[in-house]
Write a protein that holds these residues in place. Structure first.
Motif: not given
Length: 151
Positions: A116-124
């Motif tokens: 989830t943290a990686v996905w948020e970084r990717l989205e940002a």
């Protein structure tokens, strides 16, 4: 002559059409996702299997294949790798031996926070140059494009 930072990478095949930009964006996005997920022991795409399983498990291998809109051999290979890495288990259904049920292991469930943290970084990173309104507009346009391509 250097290109401005806001310009997308170009190639000899790039004619500025939407159809040439979609694969370029997808390739760059997947490359970044791969780099971010590698530290977790995942290849790009495998996170989608886990995301489905975190929402509901067990799931049939067929359901996963359909939900991810991938071919059965691709799903089988992906699931084999996830199983070999200890992130999922596969078992035959007791009610229908033709059905293979997939569940996350404790190790697979432990990845929910980090993925989830990686996905948020990717989205940002993906949307860093867009305002919130532009992000909403892009999301809406991509949903419409996806809908028109899958009908």
């Amino acid at each position: 002559m250097s290109r401005p930072e806001s310009s997308p990478p170009s190639s000899d095949l790039d004619n500025g059409s939407i159809s040439s930009l979609i694969p370029a964006v997808a390739k760059a996005h997947r490359k970044l996702a791969s780099a971010l997920l590698a530290d977790l022991g995942l290849a790009a795409g495998q996170q989608f299997v886990l995301m489905l399983l975190w929402k509901e498990s067990p799931r049939s291998q067929t359901d996963i294949t359909q939900q991810l809109m991938i071919e059965a051999p691709t799903a089988a290979k992906m699931l084999s790798r996830l199983e070999a890495n200890g992130f999922i288990t596969r078992e035959r259904s007791t009610s229908d031996r033709r059905v293979v049920l997939v569940s996350p292991t404790e190790s697979g469930r432990a990845l929910e926070g980090p993925v989830t943290a990686v996905w948020e970084r990717l989205e940002a990173r993906t949307t860093v140059a867009l305002s919130p309104a532009e992000q909403d507009q892009l999301r809406s346009l991509l949903e419409r494009v996806a809908h028109s391509l899958t009908d």
